[in-house]
Design a protein around this motif. Structure first.
Motif, PDB file in Angstrom:
ATOM      1  N   PRO A  90     -44.377  16.601 -29.031  1.00  0.00           N
ATOM      2  CA  PRO A  90     -43.702  16.246 -27.775  1.00  0.00           C
ATOM      3  C   PRO A  90     -42.255  16.717 -27.738  1.00  0.00           C
ATOM      4  O   PRO A  90     -41.600  16.842 -28.771  1.00  0.00           O
ATOM      5  CB  PRO A  90     -43.783  14.716 -27.748  1.00  0.00           C
ATOM      6  N   LEU A  91     -41.792  16.971 -26.528  1.00  0.00           N
ATOM      7  CA  LEU A  91     -40.407  17.380 -26.318  1.00  0.00           C
ATOM      8  C   LEU A  91     -39.532  16.140 -26.174  1.00  0.00           C
ATOM      9  O   LEU A  91     -39.298  15.638 -25.080  1.00  0.00           O
ATOM     10  CB  LEU A  91     -40.276  18.260 -25.069  1.00  0.00           C
ATOM     11  N   ASP A  92     -39.106  15.585 -27.299  1.00  0.00           N
ATOM     12  CA  ASP A  92     -38.118  14.513 -27.347  1.00  0.00           C
ATOM     13  C   ASP A  92     -38.339  13.461 -26.255  1.00  0.00           C
ATOM     14  O   ASP A  92     -37.553  13.335 -25.314  1.00  0.00           O
ATOM     15  CB  ASP A  92     -36.708  15.099 -27.230  1.00  0.00           C
ATOM     16  N   HIS A  93     -39.421  12.688 -26.391  1.00  0.00           N
ATOM     17  CA  HIS A  93     -39.707  11.676 -25.388  1.00  0.00           C
ATOM     18  C   HIS A  93     -38.648  10.579 -25.346  1.00  0.00           C
ATOM     19  O   HIS A  93     -38.494   9.916 -24.310  1.00  0.00           O
ATOM     20  CB  HIS A  93     -41.084  11.066 -25.642  1.00  0.00           C
ATOM     21  N   GLN A  94     -37.916  10.387 -26.427  1.00  0.00           N
ATOM     22  CA  GLN A  94     -36.816   9.432 -26.381  1.00  0.00           C
ATOM     23  C   GLN A  94     -35.777   9.878 -25.348  1.00  0.00           C
ATOM     24  O   GLN A  94     -35.257   9.058 -24.583  1.00  0.00           O
ATOM     25  CB  GLN A  94     -36.158   9.302 -27.752  1.00  0.00           C
ATOM     26  N   ARG A  95     -35.514  11.149 -25.302  1.00  0.00           N
ATOM     27  CA  ARG A  95     -34.574  11.696 -24.307  1.00  0.00           C
ATOM     28  C   ARG A  95     -35.105  11.453 -22.893  1.00  0.00           C
ATOM     29  O   ARG A  95     -34.348  11.065 -21.990  1.00  0.00           O
ATOM     30  CB  ARG A  95     -34.384  13.189 -24.568  1.00  0.00           C
ATOM     31  N   GLY A  96     -36.404  11.673 -22.713  1.00  0.00           N
ATOM     32  CA  GLY A  96     -36.994  11.422 -21.400  1.00  0.00           C
ATOM     33  C   GLY A  96     -36.829   9.975 -20.981  1.00  0.00           C
ATOM     34  O   GLY A  96     -36.490   9.681 -19.823  1.00  0.00           O
ATOM     35  N   TRP A  97     -37.073   9.036 -21.922  1.00  0.00           N
ATOM     36  CA  TRP A  97     -36.917   7.629 -21.595  1.00  0.00           C
ATOM     37  C   TRP A  97     -35.463   7.279 -21.301  1.00  0.00           C
ATOM     38  O   TRP A  97     -35.176   6.472 -20.397  1.00  0.00           O
ATOM     39  CB  TRP A  97     -37.444   6.759 -22.738  1.00  0.00           C
ATOM     40  N   ASP A  98     -34.542   7.875 -22.023  1.00  0.00           N
ATOM     41  CA  ASP A  98     -33.123   7.589 -21.805  1.00  0.00           C
ATOM     42  C   ASP A  98     -32.667   8.029 -20.410  1.00  0.00           C
ATOM     43  O   ASP A  98     -31.733   7.445 -19.845  1.00  0.00           O
ATOM     44  CB  ASP A  98     -32.273   8.290 -22.873  1.00  0.00           C
ATOM     45  N   ILE A  99     -33.313   9.057 -19.865  1.00  0.00           N
ATOM     46  CA  ILE A  99     -33.027   9.475 -18.486  1.00  0.00           C
ATOM     47  C   ILE A  99     -33.711   8.532 -17.506  1.00  0.00           C
ATOM     48  O   ILE A  99     -33.141   8.112 -16.496  1.00  0.00           O
ATOM     49  CB  ILE A  99     -33.506  10.925 -18.243  1.00  0.00           C
ATOM     50  N   LEU A 100     -34.940   8.179 -17.818  1.00  0.00           N
ATOM     51  CA  LEU A 100     -35.768   7.412 -16.898  1.00  0.00           C
ATOM     52  C   LEU A 100     -35.306   5.972 -16.739  1.00  0.00           C
ATOM     53  O   LEU A 100     -35.253   5.435 -15.615  1.00  0.00           O
ATOM     54  CB  LEU A 100     -37.216   7.430 -17.414  1.00  0.00           C
ATOM     55  N   ALA A 101     -34.979   5.315 -17.843  1.00  0.00           N
ATOM     56  CA  ALA A 101     -34.740   3.868 -17.821  1.00  0.00           C
ATOM     57  C   ALA A 101     -33.684   3.435 -16.799  1.00  0.00           C
ATOM     58  O   ALA A 101     -33.935   2.528 -16.003  1.00  0.00           O
ATOM     59  CB  ALA A 101     -34.369   3.385 -19.227  1.00  0.00           C
ATOM     60  N   PRO A 102     -32.499   4.046 -16.765  1.00  0.00           N
ATOM     61  CA  PRO A 102     -31.525   3.591 -15.769  1.00  0.00           C
ATOM     62  C   PRO A 102     -31.904   3.940 -14.335  1.00  0.00           C
ATOM     63  O   PRO A 102     -31.415   3.312 -13.393  1.00  0.00           O
ATOM     64  CB  PRO A 102     -30.231   4.314 -16.191  1.00  0.00           C
ATOM     65  N   LEU A 103     -32.801   4.933 -14.162  1.00  0.00           N
ATOM     66  CA  LEU A 103     -33.193   5.337 -12.813  1.00  0.00           C
ATOM     67  C   LEU A 103     -34.244   4.417 -12.205  1.00  0.00           C
ATOM     68  O   LEU A 103     -34.448   4.436 -10.989  1.00  0.00           O
ATOM     69  CB  LEU A 103     -33.724   6.781 -12.825  1.00  0.00           C
TER      70      LEU A 103
END
Length: 552
Positions: A363-376
């Motif tokens: 996977p392409l850094d799903h932690q990064r994806g969550w860090d973008i998603l969570a505040p949105l």
């Protein structure tokens, strides 16, 4: 405004009046309280005839053929599904309102149309369809799981998608339950309470389209209308052994949805299908898009449905874990339970046997994806939600607070306009990098879990990562049964030996793996494609589904 209990009682009374009481199971015929699987109670009740039981097992194509050949009338079929719906609701609390009188009247109109013209009234002629309560219906109470919205005047017309289904000939039979806030992968609110899973009453039916999952999985309708912003179509499909699709955003209408998040466009919610086959998902999508909904709902992309997909050779990348090969600290990465890994291996073997190329997908850094998603998810810090609850002093349920904490715990919300713009830019960068990585690796589809486990206890569905990542990436994703179930003799007992978890959420999931509890519960998988290639995803899902069935 009245207190929440007063408004709740108005909705409860409306539901009670809508239930066709003649089809309820008598008290002395209800299953014992210790019976956890009630899926077949309606079938053995004697309320449905042998022929009606056959009707329940038909898919869209078979029902259309039965109508054309005059084998059955729409009234007969709709009656059978309503009977089953009433009993399943009695056992699971999945419905918010029955539309029986309206459905039977519509059935008679369709039967008269066929008798007078010799033709069906549309691609969904007489198909029983259940609809998530979030989609508003004219002249009815609509609330989206928020008690304060019960006080709103009923709208003059149906949600856009409901109108399109009626125009295609479908018969809307029942409205289905949703969670408070529309932000649980579970199904509980302060109006109707908790919906239970008919395959195991202690387990979640998924959410937020939890009632839809029960409806389709228990054959209360042939097609279901759900919505998805973090897994809300796919989790219910997974937990109810049926099929679901999260389409690309801006393809399917969303005009006329209840809730408090109108105008939030950083993470778009989508409407999507639940069905008992890939063909059902495909016909659902095609029936909507062939009506060119963008001519009315101008925010939609004018992308017609491509019914002539030719996949040719394709490559599936298998994502065994959403962070297994990552080299840095994570807070939102979770290892799948052993039964899910076994189902992935079974799918890989099935695909290879069918001649499909399969490779591993890191996977392409799903932690990064969550860090973008969570505040949105709650860019205002949840103020719209909290204001809605405080208007009637409605209590906040634990999973509602859990979802609000996705944004609150980042320390970034409420977002300034500049913050929101920065996150939107990060989102688009992440999407572009992911798309280019799929191209560079030659991967057309990603096969992965739909949830860390085959199922989850009621009130415990806290990890969204295996579904929400595709929302931030806006990729179409289908869920389908693997054909396997949890087997305590095969999958082993308790936590995976020597594995302690990479973060708090992962450690919670290690503890949640209980082979005794989940023994016999079906395991689902998820197949993800590329943006606006929804047709390709369903075509590949059909290949996978056929391969899995051939290995049983």
């Amino acid at each position: 405004m009245p207190e929440w209990t007063e408004l709740r009682d108005i909705a409860l009374e409306a539901r009670e009046k809508s239930i066709p009481k003649q089809w309820l199971l008598p008290e002395d015929q209800l299953p014992p309280k210790d019976q956890l699987n009630v899926l077949d109670v309606a079938r053995s009740s004697g309320i449905l005839s042998a022929e009606e039981l056959v009707m329940l097992d038909q898919d869209v194509a078979e029902l259309l053929e039965a109508y054309k050949s005059k084998k059955w009338t729409v009234r007969q079929v709709v009656t059978a599904f309503l009977k089953n719906s009433v009993i399943v609701h009695q056992l699971t609390n999945y419905a918010t309102e029955f539309l029986a009188d309206e459905a039977l009247a519509r059935a008679d109109e369709l039967d008269a149309h066929l008798a007078s013209t010799g033709t069906l009234a549309g691609p969904l002629h007489g198909i029983p369809v259940s609809i998530k309560e979030q989609l508003t219906l004219a002249k009815r109470i609509n609330h989206g799981g928020f008690v304060n919205l019960i006080a709103n005047p009923p709208p003059a017309e149906d949600a856009h998608l409901a109108r399109l289904f009626r125009a295609a000939g479908a018969v809307l039979t029942v409205r289905t339950n949703i969670p408070q806030s529309l932000m649980h992968l579970d199904c509980e609110n302060n109006i109707y309470g908790r919906t239970r899973n008919p395959r195991h009453l202690l387990l979640s039916p998924g959410g937020s389209s939890g009632g839809e999952g029960v409806s389709i999985g228990a054959r209360c309708a042939v097609l279901g209308i759900g919505t998805d912003i973090g897994g809300s179509v796919r989790a219910p499909a997974a937990f109810n052994a049926c099929y679901g699709l999260r389409p690309t955003a801006l393809r399917i209408p969303v005009l006329g949805h209840s809730g408090v998040a109108a105008g939030q466009e950083s993470i778009r919610g989508v409407a999507g299908p639940l069905a008992n086959s890939v063909e059902g998902l495909e016909l659902w999508m095609r029936s909507v898009l062939e009506q060119e909904p963008w001519e009315y709902e101008t925010s939609l992309m004018p992308v017609p449905w491509n019914k002539d997909v030719q996949l040719g050779e394709f490559t599936v990348g298998v994502m065994w874990d959403d962070g297994e090969l990552m080299r840095r600290e994570t807070t939102s990465i979770v290892k799948p339970h052993p039964p899910v890994t076994r189902a992935l291996k079974h799918a890989v073997d099935s695909l290879k046997a069918a001649g499909v190329k399969v490779v591993d997908w890191e996977p392409l850094d799903h932690q990064r994806g969550w860090d973008i998603l969570a505040p949105l998810y709650f860019p205002d810090g949840g103020q719209r939600w909290l204001s809605a609850f405080s208007a009637t002093n409605e209590p906040i349920l634990p999973l509602t607070q859990h979802a609000l904490n996705f944004s609150l715990n980042t320390g970034k919300t409420p977002l300034s306009i500049a913050d929101n713009w920065d996150l939107n830019y990060a989102r688009e960068t992440y999407r572009r990098e992911h798309h280019l990585l799929m191209k560079a690796r030659g991967v057309d589809f990603i096969l992965c879990p739909a949830y860390p486990g085959a199922g989850v206890l009621q009130g415990q569905s806290r990890y969204w990562g295996y579904t929400s990542i595709w929302n931030i990436l806006d990729l179409p994703a289908a869920v389908l049964p693997s054909g396997l179930a949890v087997d305590k003799a095969v999958d082993g007992g308790g936590a995976v030996e020597g594995y302690e978890g990479r973060n708090e959420m992962d450690r919670e999931e290690v503890k949640a793996y209980d082979p005794e509890l989940f023994h016999g519960f079906p395991i689902a998988l998820q197949l993800v494609g590329k943006r606006f290639r929804d047709e390709d995803v369903l075509a590949a899902t059909k290949v996978l589904d056929t391969a899995l069935k051939s290995k049983r």
